[in-house]
Design an enzyme around this catalytic site. Structure first.
Site, PDB file in Angstrom:
ATOM      1  N   LEU A 100       0.877  -1.164   0.000  1.00  0.00           N
ATOM      2  CA  LEU A 100       0.000   0.000   0.000  1.00  0.00           C
ATOM      3  C   LEU A 100       0.918   1.218   0.000  1.00  0.00           C
ATOM      4  CD1 LEU A 100      -2.757  -0.891   2.641  1.00  0.00           C
ATOM      5  CD2 LEU A 100      -3.013  -0.829   0.157  1.00  0.00           C
ATOM      6  N   ASP A 101       0.569   2.224  -0.781  1.00  0.00           N
ATOM      7  CA  ASP A 101       1.398   3.417  -0.846  1.00  0.00           C
ATOM      8  C   ASP A 101       1.568   4.048   0.530  1.00  0.00           C
ATOM      9  OD1 ASP A 101       1.652   3.110  -3.558  1.00  0.00           O
ATOM     10  OD2 ASP A 101       0.092   4.570  -4.062  1.00  0.00           O
ATOM     11  N   TYR A 102       2.609   4.859   0.646  1.00  0.00           N
ATOM     12  CA  TYR A 102       2.934   5.563   1.886  1.00  0.00           C
ATOM     13  C   TYR A 102       1.732   6.313   2.443  1.00  0.00           C
ATOM     14  CZ  TYR A 102       5.588   8.769   4.949  1.00  0.00           C
ATOM     15  OH  TYR A 102       6.068   9.484   6.022  1.00  0.00           O
ATOM     16  N   THR A 104      -1.472   5.714   1.581  1.00  0.00           N
ATOM     17  CA  THR A 104      -2.690   4.916   1.503  1.00  0.00           C
ATOM     18  C   THR A 104      -2.881   4.138   2.800  1.00  0.00           C
ATOM     19  OG1 THR A 104      -2.506   4.686  -0.893  1.00  0.00           O
ATOM     20  CG2 THR A 104      -3.881   3.079   0.244  1.00  0.00           C
TER      21      THR A 104
END
Length: 239
Positions: A100-102, A104
């Site tokens: 998961l993105d930073y 997100t």
């Protein structure tokens, strides 16, 4: 006899893909001999050493984490930022399945089970992930239809299994959209909306397979039950 990369993954040391990388880079020894050929078969009596560490059987563990914003989806970070593994109190060598993105938030599974990692990561197994995305402007009806029909991202079509507009505020000019996909490409949700001319201001994964954020506040985690793990393994069988 089993393939070396499968044995490494099954031990919980790392995923099968990473095990293959370790073999090809010459970091794996079997009975004192360096092995760089994928598919080499070993038995339970063979001594396997990776980066000087003797491979041993480790108890398999499984955790479900509601990842907060500003946490890295990695086992370690070269810049000393907080990672998802830092939030789990365990002595086992665990790693996240997927990323998961930073910025997100939401569900991510952490484990030392390489076989389950392969099952949930492989695109052919069609594991659904549901996201809630807040867009930087109100979404148009025609773009909703385009989204449902599928959007080309990097010459590959991404077709969500479900799209639902949760809220649209025309005065403040934003929409909140629920989108379920079976893909695992990096930044795929953000890129799908980007292709349609929208930026995602906030993104959260609220469901992973049949698992949800219910009962888990941001930053909280829980172990998966044996029943849940078996049900996750079923994705390979059903697809």
């Amino acid at each position: 006899m089993e393939r070396l990369q499968k044995v490494i993954a099954a031990s919980g040391y790392t995923s099968r893909r990473k095990a293959e990388e370790l073999i090809l880079s010459g970091k794996v020894y079997v009975n004192g001999e360096k092995v760089t050929t994928l598919g080499t078969k070993v038995s339970g009596n063979d001594d396997i050493v990776i980066d000087g560490v003797h491979l041993g059987k480790e108890e398999l563990v499984y955790y479900l984490l509601n990842k907060p914003r500003g946490v890295i989806s990695s086992a370690k970070d070269e810049h000393d930022r907080t990672t998802v593994t830092d939030l789990i109190n365990t002595s086992s060598r665990i790693y996240p399945i997927g990323r998961l993105d930073y910025d997100t938030t939401g569900l991510i599974i952490l484990t030392n089970d390489g076989e389950l990692t392969n099952i949930l990561s492989h695109p052919s197994n069609h594991v659904p992930k549901k996201y809630i995305a807040k867009l930087n402007k109100a979404i148009k009806i025609e773009d909703i239809h385009k989204l449902k029909d599928g959007v080309m991202v990097d010459n590959v079509k991404c077709t969500p299994t479900r799209v639902k507009v949760k809220k649209t505020d025309l005065e403040k000019d934003y929409s909140i959209v629920e989108i379920t996909i079976v893909e695992g490409r990096n930044h795929i949700v953000k890129n799908v909306f980007k292709e349609l001319g929208y930026l995602v201001d906030k993104l959260s994964r609220v469901e992973y397979a049949f698992l949800s954020t219910d009962g888990l506040k941001s930053g909280e985690y829980r172990p998966l039950t044996i029943k849940e793990v078996k049900k996750l393994y079923d994705y390979k069988i059903k697809n």
